[in-house]
Design an enzyme around this catalytic site. Sequence first.
Site, PDB file in Angstrom:
ATOM      1  N   HIS A  93      -0.901   7.172  -6.466  1.00 55.88           N
ATOM      2  CA  HIS A  93      -1.512   6.498  -5.319  1.00 55.88           C
ATOM      3  C   HIS A  93      -0.434   6.066  -4.326  1.00 55.88           C
ATOM      4  CE1 HIS A  93      -4.284   4.261  -2.875  1.00 55.88           C
ATOM      5  NE2 HIS A  93      -3.552   3.166  -3.001  1.00 55.88           N
ATOM      6  N   SER A  94      -0.664   6.362  -3.046  1.00 56.06           N
ATOM      7  CA  SER A  94       0.219   5.978  -1.949  1.00 56.06           C
ATOM      8  C   SER A  94       1.631   6.523  -2.209  1.00 56.06           C
ATOM      9  CB  SER A  94       0.199   4.456  -1.775  1.00 56.06           C
ATOM     10  OG  SER A  94       0.729   4.073  -0.533  1.00 56.06           O
ATOM     11  N   MET A  95       2.662   5.689  -2.271  1.00 56.74           N
ATOM     12  CA  MET A  95       3.993   6.197  -2.586  1.00 56.74           C
ATOM     13  C   MET A  95       3.968   7.006  -3.877  1.00 56.74           C
ATOM     14  SD  MET A  95       7.531   4.103  -3.474  1.00 56.74           S
ATOM     15  CE  MET A  95       7.144   3.888  -5.229  1.00 56.74           C
ATOM     16  N   SER A 121      -3.545  10.285  -3.893  1.00 61.08           N
ATOM     17  CA  SER A 121      -4.478   9.286  -3.375  1.00 61.08           C
ATOM     18  C   SER A 121      -3.798   8.423  -2.326  1.00 61.08           C
ATOM     19  CB  SER A 121      -4.963   8.413  -4.545  1.00 61.08           C
ATOM     20  OG  SER A 121      -5.634   7.257  -4.098  1.00 61.08           O
TER      21      SER A 121
END
Length: 266
Positions: A93-95, A121
């Site tokens: 997720h994200s990074m 994500s």
Amino acid sequence: MGVDPASRWFRFLNRCHDPRFRLVCFPHAGGSASFFRTWGPFIPQDVELIAVRYPGREDRLLEPVVDTMAQLVEPLARDCSRLLDKPLAFFGHSMGASVAYEVALRIERDKERGPQQLFVSGRSGPGSVVKGRRLADAPDAELIADLQSLGGTQASVLEDPELRALALPAVRADYRLIERYEASRSTVSAPIVAYFGEADADVGRDGVDAWASVTCSSFARRSFPGGHFYLADHVRELIDDVLARLAPVTGSGAVTPGVLPNTSLR
């Protein structure tokens, strides 16, 4: 083959003696392995759920933080490659989406095979224009305001001066990592599924679709109501979707998923 259960990089949230497959989850910037603790109750007993533990937080709090992608990828790829004795999937997720992608690339390069599915994500794909300001060296107040706007860090952590002082060095290191990061732009063999929040101001559909350019297999996307941390409010639906997409890849039996509006671009 098999990874050492004492590996400092992994927290086993659902441990199996003989797992049908393994799902390794990579947290967001400033995040930790405990972010995925709510997933455990929704994971079948024969699926091993593993969360990545970044340095400088939780039970690795006393270790130095790292602020380059290479510092994360090299040791993570080494330990993740030991998981290849079972079907393997990554979720980031994200990074964490970028970290998962880079780790998958490194494993494929070194082992000539990698994870069988890559779930990304809340992150635009390599080569897309990433919105947002450079905040790694911003004043505390500005950095905290950004964290609060995203909604991923508990308010109690940001409001308590002692907890905030412990958390911010890892947040700054992660922000610096992302601000310096230049994506490899190479293709992975695994299919990619991209998830995003419909109200995420920093991740639009064009950015999400950029992930299609870094897989030589299939690409699909799915959106959920909510912002950057949509997944906190849709744990069950997200996990159902992940498990349903993994079933044909791993040769496992049918799962009971939620609705799967799958937009395939390939």
